[in-house]
Design an enzyme around this catalytic site. Structure first.
Site, PDB file in Angstrom:
ATOM      1  N   TYR A   1      36.592  42.338  33.404  1.00  0.00           N
ATOM      2  CA  TYR A   1      37.368  41.109  33.533  1.00  0.00           C
ATOM      3  C   TYR A   1      36.476  39.951  34.008  1.00  0.00           C
ATOM      4  O   TYR A   1      35.279  40.119  34.217  1.00  0.00           O
ATOM      5  CB  TYR A   1      38.567  41.339  34.451  1.00  0.00           C
ATOM      6  CG  TYR A   1      39.575  42.310  33.873  1.00  0.00           C
ATOM      7  CD1 TYR A   1      40.192  42.051  32.649  1.00  0.00           C
ATOM      8  CD2 TYR A   1      39.883  43.502  34.520  1.00  0.00           C
ATOM      9  CE1 TYR A   1      41.106  42.948  32.097  1.00  0.00           C
ATOM     10  CE2 TYR A   1      40.798  44.405  33.979  1.00  0.00           C
ATOM     11  CZ  TYR A   1      41.400  44.113  32.764  1.00  0.00           C
ATOM     12  OH  TYR A   1      42.295  45.000  32.217  1.00  0.00           O
TER      13      TYR A   1
ATOM     14  N   GLN B   1      46.389  43.211  43.928  1.00  0.00           N
ATOM     15  CA  GLN B   1      45.133  42.862  43.259  1.00  0.00           C
ATOM     16  C   GLN B   1      45.370  41.632  42.372  1.00  0.00           C
ATOM     17  O   GLN B   1      46.321  41.603  41.590  1.00  0.00           O
ATOM     18  CB  GLN B   1      44.656  44.033  42.399  1.00  0.00           C
ATOM     19  CG  GLN B   1      43.293  43.799  41.756  1.00  0.00           C
ATOM     20  CD  GLN B   1      42.895  44.946  40.846  1.00  0.00           C
ATOM     21  OE1 GLN B   1      43.428  45.069  39.749  1.00  0.00           O
ATOM     22  NE2 GLN B   1      41.977  45.786  41.302  1.00  0.00           N
TER      23      GLN B   1
END
Length: 332
Positions: free
Chosen positions: A172, A100
């Site tokens: 995020y 990721q």
């Protein structure tokens, strides 16, 4: 049992429906490189060979996007050799391996990155209690971040992983662009859902150009913001379908800006977020959350809310959880 069925997708095949989702371990060395500690951690968590897929915890693509101390870096080519070792550990234990990649945006701390964090707009991150007011990114800076995501994806491929996951959840940077709570831009990267996902679509396009047509691209999508003025279900479905059309191979559904976990702590507690997307896309959907027993995995799959189930906290707390629970199911 459905959890033991294979799943064949366009660019990737899963030997069963059970995955290990990304979970920050804070075990990288001081430079963000893969350490012996992190190799041992993934060896311990995957040695049973029961996961079809392991998604490695978020790697920061740029020093300004570092989320926490001892987070893994994929910001330059010096990261590749260590990641090669990690890929061998996971794949050697019989699982597919995906990394990721992420940019923290306004979730980053000034004391860690050395300057004020950045974001789509000058709005404090509502998912964090103690954060700086971010500086609004310029168009040129946004395009540079898009390029850095693509460069990071290529490093994932060069390190021998089976795919890359773009992180747009949990408050995020990409989640900040997606959410109307934090994206108040009036240019092409803001406004309605079409503008708020422009950065995602550009990143997917640039990643695809770097890694080639057959390399699997995952995207973790923060579907619910936990606030009334946040991302709507309609916009979430629109985004998911747009990402599929642009070339995402697997969608990994989770909570968004202010919704990492649920007070309703039942197995698959984000099923109400994943169901509308599962019904509208033709690519595999992952759902993680609330699994406490092996039978929970089967229960979630039977609800027809996802194709694959992530087992996170149970395995994080107990490395023997998978072996014990799965063996128990097989015996019964």
């Amino acid at each position: 049992m459905k959890m033991f069925e294979e799943l064949k997708a366009k660019n990737i095949n899963f030997k069963n429906r059970i995955i290990m989702p990304p979970m920050a371990s804070s075990k990288a060395d001081e430079n963000g490189h893969i350490s012996k500690e992190i190799l041992d951690y993934y060896e311990e968590k995957t040695s049973h060979g029961l996961f079809s897929l392991v998604i490695v915890e978020h790697n920061f693509i740029d020093s300004l996007g570092q989320a926490s101390e001892r987070q893994v870096s994929i910001a330059d080519d010096t990261s590749i050799e260590g990641l090669k070792k990690l890929a061998k550990v996971i794949k050697g234990n019989g699982s597919l391996a995906v990394v990721q990649i992420n940019h923290a945006g306004s979730s980053a701390r000034k004391d860690l990155i050395g300057q004020s964090p950045v974001g789509p707009s000058e709005i404090k991150n509502p998912s964090q209690k103690q954060v700086e007011l971010p500086r609004e990114l310029t168009i040129d800076e946004i395009k540079d971040i898009e390029d850095k995501f693509a460069d990071a994806a290529l490093r994932v491929k060069e390190a021998g992983f089976d795919g890359v996951e773009i992180h747009s959840a949990h408050g995020y940077l990409l989640n900040q662009f997606l959410s109307p709570l934090t994206n108040k831009r009036e240019d092409e990267y803001g406004g309605d859902i079409k503008g708020r996902i422009k950065i995602h679509l550009e990143i997917i396009k640039k990643v695809r150009e770097k890694v080639g047509e057959d390399y699997p691209i995952f995207l973790r999508l923060g579907v619910g913001d936990g606030k009334e003025a946040g991302l709507s279900q309609k916009d979430a479905v629109y985004a998911a379908k747009a990402f599929e059309k642009r070339g995402v191979d697997v969608l990994d559904i989770s909570g968004g800006m202010c919704l990492y976990f649920s007070d309703d702590d039942y197995p698959g507690f984000f099923d109400y977020l994943s169901k509308p997307i599962y019904d509208e896309v033709d690519i595999p959907v992952i759902l993680t959350g609330g699994v406490k027993a092996g039978k929970d995995i089967e229960d979630i799959l039977k609800r027809n809310v996802c194709d694959l189930v992530g087992v996170g906290r149970a395995v994080f707390k107990d490395s023997n959880w998978m072996e014990r629970e799965i063996n128990s199911l097989m015996e019964n």
